[in-house]
Scaffold this motif. Sequence first.
Motif, PDB file in Angstrom:
ATOM      1  N   GLU A  17       8.589   8.729  -7.184  1.00 29.53           N
ATOM      2  CA  GLU A  17       9.563   8.638  -6.105  1.00 29.53           C
ATOM      3  C   GLU A  17       9.058   7.653  -5.058  1.00 29.53           C
ATOM      4  O   GLU A  17       7.861   7.434  -4.924  1.00 29.53           O
ATOM      5  N   LEU A  18      10.002   7.063  -4.349  1.00 26.70           N
ATOM      6  CA  LEU A  18       9.663   6.201  -3.217  1.00 26.70           C
ATOM      7  C   LEU A  18      10.175   6.891  -1.965  1.00 26.70           C
ATOM      8  O   LEU A  18      11.372   7.206  -1.872  1.00 26.70           O
ATOM      9  N   THR A  19       9.292   7.142  -1.032  1.00 26.11           N
ATOM     10  CA  THR A  19       9.689   7.788   0.211  1.00 26.11           C
ATOM     11  C   THR A  19      10.555   6.826   1.024  1.00 26.11           C
ATOM     12  O   THR A  19      10.579   5.612   0.768  1.00 26.11           O
ATOM     13  N   GLU A  20      11.232   7.349   2.004  1.00 28.29           N
ATOM     14  CA  GLU A  20      12.079   6.523   2.870  1.00 28.29           C
ATOM     15  C   GLU A  20      11.256   5.410   3.521  1.00 28.29           C
ATOM     16  O   GLU A  20      11.698   4.260   3.589  1.00 28.29           O
ATOM     17  N   GLN A  21      10.080   5.737   3.985  1.00 29.14           N
ATOM     18  CA  GLN A  21       9.210   4.743   4.622  1.00 29.14           C
ATOM     19  C   GLN A  21       8.868   3.618   3.640  1.00 29.14           C
ATOM     20  O   GLN A  21       8.887   2.442   3.995  1.00 29.14           O
ATOM     21  N   ARG A  75      13.881   6.685  -7.013  1.00 25.96           N
ATOM     22  CA  ARG A  75      12.942   6.995  -8.092  1.00 25.96           C
ATOM     23  C   ARG A  75      12.891   5.822  -9.054  1.00 25.96           C
ATOM     24  O   ARG A  75      13.895   5.188  -9.318  1.00 25.96           O
ATOM     25  N   ALA A  76      11.704   5.590  -9.572  1.00 20.86           N
ATOM     26  CA  ALA A  76      11.505   4.500 -10.525  1.00 20.86           C
ATOM     27  C   ALA A  76      10.687   5.014 -11.699  1.00 20.86           C
ATOM     28  O   ALA A  76       9.960   6.003 -11.587  1.00 20.86           O
ATOM     29  N   THR A  77      10.815   4.328 -12.824  1.00 18.09           N
ATOM     30  CA  THR A  77      10.033   4.643 -14.011  1.00 18.09           C
ATOM     31  C   THR A  77       9.426   3.356 -14.529  1.00 18.09           C
ATOM     32  O   THR A  77      10.128   2.366 -14.688  1.00 18.09           O
ATOM     33  N   VAL A  78       8.127   3.384 -14.761  1.00 14.36           N
ATOM     34  CA  VAL A  78       7.443   2.217 -15.336  1.00 14.36           C
ATOM     35  C   VAL A  78       6.506   2.690 -16.444  1.00 14.36           C
ATOM     36  O   VAL A  78       6.049   3.832 -16.443  1.00 14.36           O
ATOM     37  N   ARG A  79       6.248   1.791 -17.382  1.00 15.78           N
ATOM     38  CA  ARG A  79       5.327   2.091 -18.480  1.00 15.78           C
ATOM     39  C   ARG A  79       3.912   1.723 -18.023  1.00 15.78           C
ATOM     40  O   ARG A  79       3.668   0.605 -17.610  1.00 15.78           O
ATOM     41  N   GLN A  80       3.013   2.680 -18.129  1.00 16.67           N
ATOM     42  CA  GLN A  80       1.634   2.447 -17.719  1.00 16.67           C
ATOM     43  C   GLN A  80       0.897   1.647 -18.791  1.00 16.67           C
ATOM     44  O   GLN A  80       1.014   1.942 -19.978  1.00 16.67           O
ATOM     45  N   PHE A 114       0.821  -1.203   0.000  1.00 11.00           N
ATOM     46  CA  PHE A 114       0.000   0.000   0.000  1.00 11.00           C
ATOM     47  C   PHE A 114       0.857   1.256   0.000  1.00 11.00           C
ATOM     48  O   PHE A 114       0.499   2.244  -0.639  1.00 11.00           O
ATOM     49  N   ASN A 115       1.983   1.237   0.693  1.00 11.74           N
ATOM     50  CA  ASN A 115       2.906   2.374   0.623  1.00 11.74           C
ATOM     51  C   ASN A 115       3.351   2.590  -0.819  1.00 11.74           C
ATOM     52  O   ASN A 115       3.395   3.721  -1.307  1.00 11.74           O
ATOM     53  N   LEU A 116       3.700   1.512  -1.478  1.00 18.03           N
ATOM     54  CA  LEU A 116       4.168   1.595  -2.863  1.00 18.03           C
ATOM     55  C   LEU A 116       3.048   2.085  -3.781  1.00 18.03           C
ATOM     56  O   LEU A 116       3.284   2.902  -4.669  1.00 18.03           O
ATOM     57  N   ALA A 117       1.834   1.619  -3.560  1.00 21.60           N
ATOM     58  CA  ALA A 117       0.702   2.065  -4.376  1.00 21.60           C
ATOM     59  C   ALA A 117       0.474   3.565  -4.216  1.00 21.60           C
ATOM     60  O   ALA A 117       0.240   4.273  -5.197  1.00 21.60           O
ATOM     61  N   ILE A 118       0.571   4.054  -3.001  1.00 19.33           N
ATOM     62  CA  ILE A 118       0.369   5.486  -2.756  1.00 19.33           C
ATOM     63  C   ILE A 118       1.513   6.297  -3.349  1.00 19.33           C
ATOM     64  O   ILE A 118       1.288   7.286  -4.048  1.00 19.33           O
ATOM     65  N   ASP A 119       2.753   5.891  -3.098  1.00 22.53           N
ATOM     66  CA  ASP A 119       3.900   6.630  -3.636  1.00 22.53           C
ATOM     67  C   ASP A 119       3.930   6.627  -5.163  1.00 22.53           C
ATOM     68  O   ASP A 119       4.230   7.644  -5.785  1.00 22.53           O
ATOM     69  N   SER A 120       3.638   5.492  -5.767  1.00 21.22           N
ATOM     70  CA  SER A 120       3.762   5.377  -7.220  1.00 21.22           C
ATOM     71  C   SER A 120       2.648   6.076  -7.977  1.00 21.22           C
ATOM     72  O   SER A 120       2.829   6.473  -9.119  1.00 21.22           O
TER      73      SER A 120
END
Length: 164
Positions: free
Chosen positions: A47-51, A32-37, A2-8
């Motif tokens: 970006e991915l926060t520290e948490q 930071r990550a890049t993905v193709r939607q 869920f953290n990843l879903a919110i950050d991404s």
Amino acid sequence: MFNLAIDSKLRGCDVVVLKVEDVARNGYSVNRATVRQKKIGRPVRFELTEQTRQAVDGYLRSAGKKPGEFLFAASRGLGQCMATRQYARLSSEWIASIGLDPHLFGTHSLRRTKTTLIYRRTGNPRAVQLLLGHTKIESTVRYLGIEVDDAPSIAEQVDLRVAK
């Protein structure tokens, strides 16, 4: 998850197909990550926060995830990603566990959470447009629930100062 879903700020169909190397190169999560939607076929950067990085790193260790694997695997069937329906069920359970009504919030609420906060703090619909990967500002304006005529004036109110 869920953290990843919110950050991404990704749609559920994009969250479930994430692979380990999308967010954790060399075994550790990235800033930071890049993905193709899937829906629009264009890349989006986030970006991915520290948490979130700590949560991803802990998950990778405990689940023994390796590059090439789906980050969130199906409960049955080796080598398959989690189904969007399974993701929706998990999201509903999580939403209920934090005291919210799962009938009012779902997987798309996770996508909207951070962008809505960013918009409220900055008043900048263009920034939200870029973060969501929308091609048209009108889509972002509708997404945020603001009037099209208000968007330019709101964006103009954002004061950017360049340090000398």
